[in-house]
Design a protein around this motif. Sequence first.
Motif, PDB file in Angstrom:
ATOM      1  N   TYR A 101     -20.982 -53.031  -7.976  1.00  0.00           N
ATOM      2  CA  TYR A 101     -20.193 -54.170  -7.495  1.00  0.00           C
ATOM      3  C   TYR A 101     -19.405 -53.753  -6.268  1.00  0.00           C
ATOM      4  O   TYR A 101     -18.764 -52.696  -6.262  1.00  0.00           O
ATOM      5  CB  TYR A 101     -19.220 -54.596  -8.595  1.00  0.00           C
ATOM      6  CG  TYR A 101     -18.577 -55.950  -8.392  1.00  0.00           C
ATOM      7  CD1 TYR A 101     -18.912 -57.019  -9.203  1.00  0.00           C
ATOM      8  CD2 TYR A 101     -17.617 -56.158  -7.400  1.00  0.00           C
ATOM      9  CE1 TYR A 101     -18.327 -58.264  -9.039  1.00  0.00           C
ATOM     10  CE2 TYR A 101     -17.028 -57.410  -7.217  1.00  0.00           C
ATOM     11  CZ  TYR A 101     -17.391 -58.455  -8.049  1.00  0.00           C
ATOM     12  OH  TYR A 101     -16.810 -59.692  -7.887  1.00  0.00           O
ATOM     13  N   ILE A 102     -19.457 -54.589  -5.233  1.00  0.00           N
ATOM     14  CA  ILE A 102     -18.715 -54.307  -3.997  1.00  0.00           C
ATOM     15  C   ILE A 102     -17.937 -55.554  -3.595  1.00  0.00           C
ATOM     16  O   ILE A 102     -18.462 -56.667  -3.682  1.00  0.00           O
ATOM     17  CB  ILE A 102     -19.698 -53.902  -2.867  1.00  0.00           C
ATOM     18  CG1 ILE A 102     -20.167 -52.457  -3.055  1.00  0.00           C
ATOM     19  CG2 ILE A 102     -19.058 -54.067  -1.502  1.00  0.00           C
ATOM     20  CD1 ILE A 102     -21.148 -52.014  -1.982  1.00  0.00           C
ATOM     21  N   VAL A 103     -16.680 -55.379  -3.183  1.00  0.00           N
ATOM     22  CA  VAL A 103     -15.914 -56.500  -2.627  1.00  0.00           C
ATOM     23  C   VAL A 103     -16.146 -56.529  -1.116  1.00  0.00           C
ATOM     24  O   VAL A 103     -15.873 -55.556  -0.414  1.00  0.00           O
ATOM     25  CB  VAL A 103     -14.407 -56.371  -2.940  1.00  0.00           C
ATOM     26  CG1 VAL A 103     -13.626 -57.518  -2.301  1.00  0.00           C
ATOM     27  CG2 VAL A 103     -14.184 -56.360  -4.453  1.00  0.00           C
ATOM     28  N   LYS A 104     -16.682 -57.666  -0.627  1.00  0.00           N
ATOM     29  CA  LYS A 104     -17.137 -57.767   0.757  1.00  0.00           C
ATOM     30  C   LYS A 104     -16.148 -57.262   1.802  1.00  0.00           C
ATOM     31  O   LYS A 104     -16.486 -56.448   2.648  1.00  0.00           O
ATOM     32  CB  LYS A 104     -17.447 -59.235   1.091  1.00  0.00           C
ATOM     33  CG  LYS A 104     -18.898 -59.601   0.937  1.00  0.00           C
ATOM     34  CD  LYS A 104     -19.098 -61.085   1.257  1.00  0.00           C
ATOM     35  CE  LYS A 104     -20.266 -61.616   0.455  1.00  0.00           C
ATOM     36  NZ  LYS A 104     -20.216 -63.060   0.262  1.00  0.00           N
ATOM     37  N   THR A 105     -14.913 -57.784   1.753  1.00  0.00           N
ATOM     38  CA  THR A 105     -13.988 -57.434   2.840  1.00  0.00           C
ATOM     39  C   THR A 105     -13.547 -55.965   2.790  1.00  0.00           C
ATOM     40  O   THR A 105     -12.953 -55.469   3.722  1.00  0.00           O
ATOM     41  CB  THR A 105     -12.726 -58.326   2.818  1.00  0.00           C
ATOM     42  OG1 THR A 105     -12.206 -58.335   1.489  1.00  0.00           O
ATOM     43  CG2 THR A 105     -13.020 -59.732   3.264  1.00  0.00           C
ATOM     44  N   ASP A 106     -13.850 -55.277   1.680  1.00  0.00           N
ATOM     45  CA  ASP A 106     -13.457 -53.865   1.573  1.00  0.00           C
ATOM     46  C   ASP A 106     -14.418 -52.915   2.275  1.00  0.00           C
ATOM     47  O   ASP A 106     -14.090 -51.749   2.462  1.00  0.00           O
ATOM     48  CB  ASP A 106     -13.416 -53.422   0.084  1.00  0.00           C
ATOM     49  CG  ASP A 106     -12.256 -54.037  -0.668  1.00  0.00           C
ATOM     50  OD1 ASP A 106     -11.414 -54.677  -0.021  1.00  0.00           O
ATOM     51  OD2 ASP A 106     -12.194 -53.872  -1.906  1.00  0.00           O
ATOM     52  N   VAL A 107     -15.610 -53.387   2.578  1.00  0.00           N
ATOM     53  CA  VAL A 107     -16.632 -52.438   3.024  1.00  0.00           C
ATOM     54  C   VAL A 107     -17.279 -52.821   4.353  1.00  0.00           C
ATOM     55  O   VAL A 107     -17.232 -53.975   4.776  1.00  0.00           O
ATOM     56  CB  VAL A 107     -17.777 -52.307   1.974  1.00  0.00           C
ATOM     57  CG1 VAL A 107     -17.268 -51.740   0.676  1.00  0.00           C
ATOM     58  CG2 VAL A 107     -18.455 -53.646   1.770  1.00  0.00           C
ATOM     59  N   SER A 108     -17.879 -51.807   4.993  1.00  0.00           N
ATOM     60  CA  SER A 108     -18.662 -52.053   6.205  1.00  0.00           C
ATOM     61  C   SER A 108     -20.121 -52.251   5.805  1.00  0.00           C
ATOM     62  O   SER A 108     -20.505 -51.937   4.671  1.00  0.00           O
ATOM     63  CB  SER A 108     -18.544 -50.855   7.146  1.00  0.00           C
ATOM     64  OG  SER A 108     -19.117 -49.723   6.532  1.00  0.00           O
ATOM     65  N   LEU A 109     -20.925 -52.751   6.755  1.00  0.00           N
ATOM     66  CA  LEU A 109     -22.364 -52.870   6.493  1.00  0.00           C
ATOM     67  C   LEU A 109     -22.969 -51.485   6.250  1.00  0.00           C
ATOM     68  O   LEU A 109     -23.873 -51.326   5.426  1.00  0.00           O
ATOM     69  CB  LEU A 109     -23.055 -53.537   7.674  1.00  0.00           C
ATOM     70  CG  LEU A 109     -22.947 -55.066   7.744  1.00  0.00           C
ATOM     71  CD1 LEU A 109     -23.481 -55.555   9.086  1.00  0.00           C
ATOM     72  CD2 LEU A 109     -23.729 -55.719   6.606  1.00  0.00           C
ATOM     73  N   ALA A 110     -22.444 -50.486   6.972  1.00  0.00           N
ATOM     74  CA  ALA A 110     -22.937 -49.115   6.781  1.00  0.00           C
ATOM     75  C   ALA A 110     -22.700 -48.663   5.332  1.00  0.00           C
ATOM     76  O   ALA A 110     -23.558 -48.002   4.733  1.00  0.00           O
ATOM     77  CB  ALA A 110     -22.254 -48.163   7.762  1.00  0.00           C
ATOM     78  N   ASP A 111     -21.555 -49.038   4.772  1.00  0.00           N
ATOM     79  CA  ASP A 111     -21.284 -48.700   3.361  1.00  0.00           C
ATOM     80  C   ASP A 111     -22.332 -49.337   2.451  1.00  0.00           C
ATOM     81  O   ASP A 111     -22.775 -48.736   1.477  1.00  0.00           O
ATOM     82  CB  ASP A 111     -19.906 -49.232   2.908  1.00  0.00           C
ATOM     83  CG  ASP A 111     -18.750 -48.531   3.610  1.00  0.00           C
ATOM     84  OD1 ASP A 111     -18.913 -47.357   3.987  1.00  0.00           O
ATOM     85  OD2 ASP A 111     -17.693 -49.179   3.779  1.00  0.00           O
TER      86      ASP A 111
END
Lengths: 122, 251
Positions: free
Chosen positions: A101-111
């Motif tokens: 699970y990833i929260v969108k605004t927390d991560v970059s596309l590279a992540d």
Amino acid sequence: MKKVLIVEDDKFIASAYKTKLRKVGYEIKLAYDGEEGLVALEKFKPDIIILDLVMPNKDGFQMLKELRGIPKWQKLPVLAVSNLGQREDIEQALRLGATDYIVKTDVSLADIVNKIESLLQK
Amino acid sequence: MNSKAKKPKTERMEWEFISLASHQMRTPLSAVKWFTEILLSGDLGKLNTEQRDFVEMISSSNARMIHLIDVLLKLSRIETGRVTIDPRPTDLSKLFQDVIFEFENQIKMKKLKLKLKLSQDLPKIKIDSTLFHEAYVNLISNSIKFNRIGGKIEVVITRKGNEVFSSVTDAGCGIPRAEQHKVFQRFFRAKNVGAGSEEGSGLGLYLVKRIIDIAGGRIGFESQEGKGSTFWFTLPISGQKPKKGEVSLVR
């Protein structure tokens, strides 16, 4: 070439995924809600799904529940990428069978690319 | 303790509105974040210097908006009683050291001298580590942001009677006496903070205060303009009570 099914209702977000993931070398299929996602799943046979959760018609939680009910998709990696950040949302998605699970605004596309690569290696 | 029952209805409705509005902003903010990332990566061709500068400014303005929305969402979860409180026996010194680790680079860059006075015989205390991680992050981040180059940061975590006491002292610009009564108000920003210096959300200390409030602790500070500030909080040694969270309002 590994295949990524992107289920995302926001056209701009979907386009950002498409641009980045194609550049990295994945084959991409876009679906704009859970209903389309389930149809694309059978036709496209992806190696991994990027799944938004809040979507019209059939949302990501429902799609997750249905696809995990199909034996051949039980082990398919599903990365939930959503803007829902409350602990209960995350726990529910994981309970329904999201692999991560990833929260969108927390991560970059590279992540996200890194996360996809590590999920595909498992 | 359920904050839902105690809040006046209109204030709760305001926070619900803020929560919904903040959620709606997250998707377009993510799109801006990712498209600027693609442009800066050079995947679509090399940008000239001025183009790169401007895209970087879009990116950092956007990061500020994302930060503000994050804090608003965290606050709205507390103010509407949707927040999860999952207290587990926690070693506060260890929790604090994890936070310091995240700020290592910033501390080095500003050449700050860090002095930790973490009591060795602290009992584990039942708190929600996510919330208290957030509280320490805000206090440390302020002590770095408002410090002078080469200044000192002193941290104390110790037991005082039936409470655990934590404090963070900086050698920064301090808060003018006339403004001290406003420190825990939303969007407070001291007038002696230079224009063009790093800006925060203006909600960090308010968020810390609310986290301490719902844990039954006390929060306070001492500050002298030009010399620095000490922010402290206490927690009852008995820890905090659990509370089941709710799914996001937007669902």
